[in-house]
Motif scaffolding. Structure first.
Motif, PDB file in Angstrom:
ATOM      1  N   SER A   1       0.832  -1.205   0.000  1.00 30.91           N
ATOM      2  CA  SER A   1       0.000   0.000   0.000  1.00 30.91           C
ATOM      3  C   SER A   1       0.865   1.254   0.000  1.00 30.91           C
ATOM      4  O   SER A   1       2.013   1.239   0.466  1.00 30.91           O
ATOM      5  CB  SER A   1      -0.915   0.008   1.235  1.00 30.91           C
ATOM      6  N   TYR A   2       0.300   2.318  -0.497  1.00 29.96           N
ATOM      7  CA  TYR A   2       1.015   3.595  -0.508  1.00 29.96           C
ATOM      8  C   TYR A   2       0.819   4.327   0.806  1.00 29.96           C
ATOM      9  O   TYR A   2      -0.291   4.392   1.346  1.00 29.96           O
ATOM     10  CB  TYR A   2       0.506   4.482  -1.648  1.00 29.96           C
ATOM     11  N   ALA A   3       1.872   4.874   1.343  1.00 30.54           N
ATOM     12  CA  ALA A   3       1.803   5.746   2.516  1.00 30.54           C
ATOM     13  C   ALA A   3       2.740   6.915   2.273  1.00 30.54           C
ATOM     14  O   ALA A   3       3.895   6.719   1.854  1.00 30.54           O
ATOM     15  CB  ALA A   3       2.205   4.991   3.787  1.00 30.54           C
ATOM     16  N   ALA A   4       2.274   8.106   2.530  1.00 33.84           N
ATOM     17  CA  ALA A   4       3.081   9.299   2.275  1.00 33.84           C
ATOM     18  C   ALA A   4       4.387   9.264   3.056  1.00 33.84           C
ATOM     19  O   ALA A   4       5.419   9.739   2.582  1.00 33.84           O
ATOM     20  CB  ALA A   4       2.280  10.552   2.638  1.00 33.84           C
ATOM     21  N   VAL A   5       4.348   8.654   4.264  1.00 39.01           N
ATOM     22  CA  VAL A   5       5.551   8.625   5.096  1.00 39.01           C
ATOM     23  C   VAL A   5       6.628   7.726   4.498  1.00 39.01           C
ATOM     24  O   VAL A   5       7.796   7.802   4.893  1.00 39.01           O
ATOM     25  CB  VAL A   5       5.192   8.188   6.532  1.00 39.01           C
ATOM     26  N   ASP A   6       6.245   6.871   3.530  1.00 42.28           N
ATOM     27  CA  ASP A   6       7.227   6.012   2.865  1.00 42.28           C
ATOM     28  C   ASP A   6       7.703   6.603   1.542  1.00 42.28           C
ATOM     29  O   ASP A   6       8.528   5.991   0.858  1.00 42.28           O
ATOM     30  CB  ASP A   6       6.618   4.626   2.593  1.00 42.28           C
ATOM     31  N   ASP A   7       7.180   7.766   1.185  1.00 41.75           N
ATOM     32  CA  ASP A   7       7.517   8.402  -0.087  1.00 41.75           C
ATOM     33  C   ASP A   7       8.706   9.347   0.128  1.00 41.75           C
ATOM     34  O   ASP A   7       8.563  10.411   0.733  1.00 41.75           O
ATOM     35  CB  ASP A   7       6.301   9.177  -0.609  1.00 41.75           C
ATOM     36  N   ASP A   8       9.866   8.956  -0.363  1.00 42.67           N
ATOM     37  CA  ASP A   8      11.083   9.751  -0.166  1.00 42.67           C
ATOM     38  C   ASP A   8      10.995  11.129  -0.795  1.00 42.67           C
ATOM     39  O   ASP A   8      11.757  12.037  -0.426  1.00 42.67           O
ATOM     40  CB  ASP A   8      12.299   9.008  -0.730  1.00 42.67           C
ATOM     41  N   ASN A   9      10.073  11.302  -1.752  1.00 45.47           N
ATOM     42  CA  ASN A   9       9.924  12.603  -2.393  1.00 45.47           C
ATOM     43  C   ASN A   9       9.073  13.565  -1.571  1.00 45.47           C
ATOM     44  O   ASN A   9       9.014  14.753  -1.877  1.00 45.47           O
ATOM     45  CB  ASN A   9       9.285  12.433  -3.778  1.00 45.47           C
ATOM     46  N   LEU A  10       8.395  13.055  -0.537  1.00 46.08           N
ATOM     47  CA  LEU A  10       7.504  13.881   0.272  1.00 46.08           C
ATOM     48  C   LEU A  10       7.963  14.028   1.714  1.00 46.08           C
ATOM     49  O   LEU A  10       7.945  15.111   2.273  1.00 46.08           O
ATOM     50  CB  LEU A  10       6.089  13.288   0.252  1.00 46.08           C
ATOM     51  N   VAL A  11       8.339  12.928   2.336  1.00 54.02           N
ATOM     52  CA  VAL A  11       8.565  12.932   3.780  1.00 54.02           C
ATOM     53  C   VAL A  11       9.858  13.668   4.124  1.00 54.02           C
ATOM     54  O   VAL A  11      10.894  13.472   3.478  1.00 54.02           O
ATOM     55  CB  VAL A  11       8.587  11.481   4.315  1.00 54.02           C
ATOM     56  N   PRO A  12       9.841  14.547   5.126  1.00 49.53           N
ATOM     57  CA  PRO A  12      11.063  15.240   5.544  1.00 49.53           C
ATOM     58  C   PRO A  12      12.008  14.285   6.261  1.00 49.53           C
ATOM     59  O   PRO A  12      11.576  13.414   7.029  1.00 49.53           O
ATOM     60  CB  PRO A  12      10.554  16.339   6.474  1.00 49.53           C
ATOM     61  N   MET A  13      13.294  14.443   6.038  1.00 45.07           N
ATOM     62  CA  MET A  13      14.278  13.543   6.632  1.00 45.07           C
ATOM     63  C   MET A  13      14.298  13.644   8.148  1.00 45.07           C
ATOM     64  O   MET A  13      14.597  12.672   8.851  1.00 45.07           O
ATOM     65  CB  MET A  13      15.674  13.842   6.071  1.00 45.07           C
ATOM     66  N   GLY A  14      13.954  14.832   8.686  1.00 47.60           N
ATOM     67  CA  GLY A  14      13.905  14.983  10.139  1.00 47.60           C
ATOM     68  C   GLY A  14      12.856  14.085  10.770  1.00 47.60           C
ATOM     69  O   GLY A  14      13.066  13.515  11.847  1.00 47.60           O
ATOM     70  N   LEU A  15      11.706  13.933  10.093  1.00 47.16           N
ATOM     71  CA  LEU A  15      10.667  13.050  10.610  1.00 47.16           C
ATOM     72  C   LEU A  15      11.124  11.592  10.569  1.00 47.16           C
ATOM     73  O   LEU A  15      10.865  10.820  11.495  1.00 47.16           O
ATOM     74  CB  LEU A  15       9.383  13.229   9.794  1.00 47.16           C
ATOM     75  N   ILE A  16      11.839  11.223   9.507  1.00 46.94           N
ATOM     76  CA  ILE A  16      12.341   9.857   9.411  1.00 46.94           C
ATOM     77  C   ILE A  16      13.298   9.549  10.554  1.00 46.94           C
ATOM     78  O   ILE A  16      13.181   8.529  11.245  1.00 46.94           O
ATOM     79  CB  ILE A  16      13.057   9.642   8.058  1.00 46.94           C
ATOM     80  N   SER A  17      14.259  10.436  10.780  1.00 43.58           N
ATOM     81  CA  SER A  17      15.293  10.168  11.777  1.00 43.58           C
ATOM     82  C   SER A  17      14.760  10.286  13.205  1.00 43.58           C
ATOM     83  O   SER A  17      15.155   9.521  14.086  1.00 43.58           O
ATOM     84  CB  SER A  17      16.472  11.125  11.591  1.00 43.58           C
ATOM     85  N   GLN A  18      13.844  11.207  13.440  1.00 49.24           N
ATOM     86  CA  GLN A  18      13.355  11.440  14.801  1.00 49.24           C
ATOM     87  C   GLN A  18      12.184  10.547  15.186  1.00 49.24           C
ATOM     88  O   GLN A  18      11.989  10.250  16.367  1.00 49.24           O
ATOM     89  CB  GLN A  18      12.931  12.901  14.961  1.00 49.24           C
ATOM     90  N   CYS A  19      11.400  10.128  14.194  1.00 47.83           N
ATOM     91  CA  CYS A  19      10.116   9.472  14.499  1.00 47.83           C
ATOM     92  C   CYS A  19      10.000   8.063  13.936  1.00 47.83           C
ATOM     93  O   CYS A  19       9.718   7.113  14.666  1.00 47.83           O
ATOM     94  CB  CYS A  19       8.962  10.315  13.970  1.00 47.83           C
ATOM     95  N   LYS A  20      10.212   7.931  12.633  1.00 46.11           N
ATOM     96  CA  LYS A  20       9.973   6.630  12.004  1.00 46.11           C
ATOM     97  C   LYS A  20      10.974   5.586  12.474  1.00 46.11           C
ATOM     98  O   LYS A  20      10.661   4.394  12.549  1.00 46.11           O
ATOM     99  CB  LYS A  20      10.018   6.769  10.485  1.00 46.11           C
ATOM    100  N   LYS A  21      12.182   6.003  12.791  1.00 48.46           N
ATOM    101  CA  LYS A  21      13.214   5.086  13.252  1.00 48.46           C
ATOM    102  C   LYS A  21      13.318   5.065  14.773  1.00 48.46           C
ATOM    103  O   LYS A  21      14.392   4.868  15.342  1.00 48.46           O
ATOM    104  CB  LYS A  21      14.560   5.451  12.629  1.00 48.46           C
ATOM    105  N   SER A  22      12.186   5.265  15.445  1.00 51.10           N
ATOM    106  CA  SER A  22      12.178   5.293  16.907  1.00 51.10           C
ATOM    107  C   SER A  22      12.448   3.903  17.478  1.00 51.10           C
ATOM    108  O   SER A  22      12.134   2.882  16.872  1.00 51.10           O
ATOM    109  CB  SER A  22      10.824   5.800  17.423  1.00 51.10           C
ATOM    110  N   ASN A  23      13.042   3.869  18.684  1.00 54.48           N
ATOM    111  CA  ASN A  23      13.351   2.617  19.364  1.00 54.48           C
ATOM    112  C   ASN A  23      12.185   2.184  20.249  1.00 54.48           C
ATOM    113  O   ASN A  23      11.398   3.008  20.725  1.00 54.48           O
ATOM    114  CB  ASN A  23      14.608   2.775  20.219  1.00 54.48           C
ATOM    115  N   LEU A  24      12.081   0.881  20.488  1.00 56.52           N
ATOM    116  CA  LEU A  24      11.093   0.372  21.429  1.00 56.52           C
ATOM    117  C   LEU A  24      11.511   0.737  22.849  1.00 56.52           C
ATOM    118  O   LEU A  24      12.664   0.551  23.234  1.00 56.52           O
ATOM    119  CB  LEU A  24      10.952  -1.146  21.292  1.00 56.52           C
ATOM    120  N   LEU A  25      10.572   1.253  23.625  1.00 56.76           N
ATOM    121  CA  LEU A  25      10.829   1.689  24.993  1.00 56.76           C
ATOM    122  C   LEU A  25      10.047   0.827  25.974  1.00 56.76           C
ATOM    123  O   LEU A  25       9.034   0.224  25.617  1.00 56.76           O
ATOM    124  CB  LEU A  25      10.431   3.164  25.164  1.00 56.76           C
TER     125      LEU A  25
END
Length: 228
Positions: free
Chosen positions: A34-58
């Protein structure tokens, strides 16, 4: 309008009401296709990827609640930067922090905000006036729960601004909403409980379309009748 879909050929079936077992068995594959905007490298800001999408389990079994204090006692407002600083300081010993906006306090989304989990019992406001800079701004948390008399009010109309809400996969579990939850949580025991979630974006001229030509198995180009 041509919409290129590289994964159409992997979709092999549809589901009826009695096909729950098959649907669940194929769920992960369908999500991956499925398409998700957060997986679209042309749309999603790199800051969101590094700070949020790659979050660790707590480990939220040792989480602590941080009651956010306002920056201005006369208006009882607090900025996103201040909220992040207060909740980050509370989690300095690596224990997750459940960031709580108490009743009477108003959070202004003047910048991006990343917290382990967010509870809104006061108000969160996110408008064109609050999001001062053009470009991308985001709110990330393991869950966002609007409780009691809380209000989540978001209305960003400026075409130069893009606003993201991303619910992180970090192990946060709300007692009612459960994991990766975003929404209101009313209490059956409190008759005054009335959480409100309002999200408004720019007006779209069209939110649906029709195929302008048939689509068959193996094709990877979808032709639509209307322009979005």
């Amino acid at each position: 309008l041509l919409l290129i879909i590289s994964l159409i050929s992997s979709i092999r079936c549809a589901y009826n009401q009695g096909d729950e077992t098959q649907y669940l068995a194929n769920f992960d594959q369908m999500v991956a296709s499925s398409y998700a905007a957060v997986d679209d490298d042309n749309l999603v800001p790199m800051g969101l990827i590094s700070q949020c999408k790659k979050s660790n389990l707590l480990d939220f079994s040792v989480a602590t609640e941080t009651i956010v204090q306002p920056d201005d006692l006369s208006t009882l407002t607090v900025s996103a930067v201040s909220v992040q600083d207060q909740c980050r300081a509370a989690s300095i010993f690596s224990n997750p922090s459940i960031c709580t906006i108490p009743e009477g306090v108003r959070l202004l989304m003047t910048s991006s905000l990343v917290v382990d989990a967010l509870v809104v019992r006061g108000e969160l406001h996110w408008s064109d006036d609050d999001q001062i800079q053009s470009g991308d701004q985001w709110l990330c948390a393991g869950f966002v729960a609007v409780e009691g008399k809380g209000k989540f009010a978001m209305s960003v109309q400026d075409a130069t601004k893009t606003s993201w809400i991303y619910i992180m996969d970090n192990g946060a579990v709300h007692p009612i909403g459960r994991s990766r939850y975003f929404g209101g949580v009313a209490s059956h025991d409190d008759t005054t409980s009335n959480p409100v979630v309002e999200i408004k974006g720019r007006a779209l001229s069209r939110t649906w379309s029709l195929l302008s030509s048939p689509l068959t198995t193996g094709q990877n180009i979808l032709k639509l009748l209307h322009s979005p």
